[in-house]
Write a protein that holds these residues in place. Structure first.
Motif, PDB file in Angstrom:
ATOM      1  N   MET A 131       0.820  -1.205   0.000  1.00 16.37           N
ATOM      2  CA  MET A 131       0.000   0.000   0.000  1.00 16.37           C
ATOM      3  C   MET A 131       0.856   1.257   0.000  1.00 16.37           C
ATOM      4  O   MET A 131       0.565   2.224  -0.710  1.00 16.37           O
ATOM      5  CB  MET A 131      -0.915  -0.004   1.222  1.00 16.37           C
ATOM      6  N   GLN A 132       1.905   1.242   0.798  1.00 16.44           N
ATOM      7  CA  GLN A 132       2.745   2.425   0.943  1.00 16.44           C
ATOM      8  C   GLN A 132       3.652   2.633  -0.266  1.00 16.44           C
ATOM      9  O   GLN A 132       3.755   3.743  -0.801  1.00 16.44           O
ATOM     10  CB  GLN A 132       3.585   2.310   2.214  1.00 16.44           C
ATOM     11  N   GLU A 133       4.322   1.580  -0.702  1.00 18.45           N
ATOM     12  CA  GLU A 133       5.299   1.695  -1.777  1.00 18.45           C
ATOM     13  C   GLU A 133       4.677   1.555  -3.162  1.00 18.45           C
ATOM     14  O   GLU A 133       5.308   1.882  -4.167  1.00 18.45           O
ATOM     15  CB  GLU A 133       6.392   0.631  -1.606  1.00 18.45           C
ATOM     16  N   ARG A 134       3.443   0.992  -3.206  1.00 19.63           N
ATOM     17  CA  ARG A 134       2.741   0.750  -4.470  1.00 19.63           C
ATOM     18  C   ARG A 134       3.569  -0.124  -5.419  1.00 19.63           C
ATOM     19  O   ARG A 134       3.614   0.101  -6.629  1.00 19.63           O
ATOM     20  CB  ARG A 134       2.342   2.073  -5.141  1.00 19.63           C
ATOM     21  N   GLN A 135       4.227  -1.096  -4.819  1.00 18.48           N
ATOM     22  CA  GLN A 135       4.987  -2.074  -5.588  1.00 18.48           C
ATOM     23  C   GLN A 135       5.216  -3.307  -4.719  1.00 18.48           C
ATOM     24  O   GLN A 135       5.069  -3.256  -3.498  1.00 18.48           O
ATOM     25  CB  GLN A 135       6.343  -1.507  -6.025  1.00 18.48           C
ATOM     26  N   THR A 136       5.531  -4.411  -5.375  1.00 13.61           N
ATOM     27  CA  THR A 136       5.901  -5.634  -4.663  1.00 13.61           C
ATOM     28  C   THR A 136       7.239  -6.113  -5.204  1.00 13.61           C
ATOM     29  O   THR A 136       7.631  -5.764  -6.325  1.00 13.61           O
ATOM     30  CB  THR A 136       4.842  -6.740  -4.847  1.00 13.61           C
ATOM     31  N   HIS A 143       7.812  -5.314  -8.988  1.00 13.81           N
ATOM     32  CA  HIS A 143       6.625  -5.268  -9.843  1.00 13.81           C
ATOM     33  C   HIS A 143       5.752  -4.112  -9.372  1.00 13.81           C
ATOM     34  O   HIS A 143       5.277  -4.107  -8.234  1.00 13.81           O
ATOM     35  CB  HIS A 143       5.843  -6.588  -9.762  1.00 13.81           C
ATOM     36  N   ARG A 144       5.566  -3.135 -10.251  1.00 11.94           N
ATOM     37  CA  ARG A 144       4.744  -1.992  -9.906  1.00 11.94           C
ATOM     38  C   ARG A 144       3.271  -2.394  -9.870  1.00 11.94           C
ATOM     39  O   ARG A 144       2.813  -3.203 -10.681  1.00 11.94           O
ATOM     40  CB  ARG A 144       4.925  -0.879 -10.933  1.00 11.94           C
ATOM     41  N   LEU A 145       2.543  -1.838  -8.927  1.00  8.08           N
ATOM     42  CA  LEU A 145       1.108  -2.082  -8.851  1.00  8.08           C
ATOM     43  C   LEU A 145       0.393  -1.212  -9.880  1.00  8.08           C
ATOM     44  O   LEU A 145       0.899  -0.155 -10.268  1.00  8.08           O
ATOM     45  CB  LEU A 145       0.597  -1.771  -7.447  1.00  8.08           C
TER      46      LEU A 145
END
Length: 330
Positions: A131-136, A143-145
């Motif tokens: 949620m915070q970084e908007r990526q995994t 991998h960008r969300l």
């Protein structure tokens, strides 16, 4: 920052009206939830919904996602849920002797985390990081969300067995916390009427998208351009500062109930929410009422109350209202 033109506001109002109408056609009542959802969407934040089961939280989330042509994913949180079940993992393919990356359900535009307080602390942390970084990150690859990206998390306040309370620092990452109440008698009758009419229930016609994700991104960019006067910003900061010194502002009787006030994230949240509400009302500038309107949703999860407050059954909303009454408005 360029001034928002009247034609831009009119276009935004048309899109938002269509979204509101579609939402209301499926979800009876719950105007406060609808406002919180639309505000969170425009402000690019995340929403925490707290209520007993059966109050249409899942229906509200899926209706919003479908209405704006977005991908929707629902994750039922349980104690044995692993971080990889949410963000994804690598799977070995014996045919090619290689690992394939399978992205988890968090890689959707709208993600519903049902009963987030039932997930373990490790899984909660992985989700809140996304949620915070908007990526995994899977096997060292980022991998960008997708954009837009919004998380709607729910929690049940009456069943605490087998739950993991969200830490204060993680609660702070939600833009708003909305407490969903039971519908009125008229709204509940309307639900039954819609089921009889076939517009609600398992055999109802699917919701039609009235927006696209490109439209949503455009509305979010428009929200960023809403003008906020220096006096409004000063008002926001004074309000948040007052939550850290409640005893000095409203008196020791209520000041003893607050252990920790809101962080600067509270000020940022007020700014984002006020801008979103201005767009919803068709204005290109923020007024003090935009700051006051969702004050409970912005602050109720950012105030850490003392054990004395819990013993005396003091609700955070009482403290919030006292602070707003004490701090003069511009």
């Amino acid at each position: 920052m360029t001034t928002i033109e009247a034609s831009e506001l009119a276009g935004a109002r048309t899109l938002l009206s269509a979204l509101e109408q579609t939402f209301s056609s499926r979800v009876s009542g719950q105007e406060q939830v609808r406002t919180a959802l639309l505000t969170t969407m425009l402000a690019e934040g995340h929403l925490l919904l707290e209520s007993v089961p059966g109050l249409a939280k899942t229906l509200a989330a899926s209706t919003l996602a479908t209405s704006m042509g977005a991908d929707f994913a629902r994750i039922q949180c349980t104690p044995d849920l692993l971080p990889s079940d949410i963000i994804g993992t690598q799977v070995y393919d014996p045919r090619t002797h290689t690992f394939d990356t399978q992205l988890g359900p968090v890689h959707a535009n709208v993600v519903l985390l049902d009963e987030i307080n039932r997930a373990s602390a490790k899984t909660q942390s992985a989700m809140l990081e996304a949620m915070q970084e908007r990526q995994t990150s899977i096997a060292g690859v980022v991998h960008r969300l997708p954009e837009p990206f919004m998380v709607l998390a729910t929690q049940n306040p009456i069943e605490e067995e087998g739950t993991f309370v969200l830490p204060e620092a993680q609660m702070d990452r939600f833009l708003l916390k909305e407490v969903v109440d039971y519908p009125s008698l008229a709204d509940e009758v309307a639900v039954l009427d819609r089921i009889d009419a076939g517009t609600l229930g398992p055999h109802a016609a699917p919701v039609t998208a009235v927006l696209t994700t490109t439209d949503v991104a455009g509305l979010q960019r428009l929200t960023e351009r809403v003008y906020v006067d220096a006096a409004i910003k000063d008002y926001i900061v004074r309000l948040v500062h007052a939550t850290r010194h409640v005893g000095e502002v409203v008196g020791s009787d209520q000041g003893r109930y607050v252990e920790i006030g809101a962080s600067p994230r509270g000020s940022i949240a007020f700014l984002q929410v006020a801008r979103a509400l201005a767009i919803l009302d068709g204005r290109n500038h923020v007024i003090p009422e935009d700051v006051r309107r969702l004050r409970h949703g912005v602050l109720r999860h950012r105030l850490h109350l003392t054990f004395e407050a819990l013993a005396d059954r003091v609700r955070p909303e009482e403290i919030i209202d006292a602070v707003f009454d004490a701090v003069p408005s511009p």
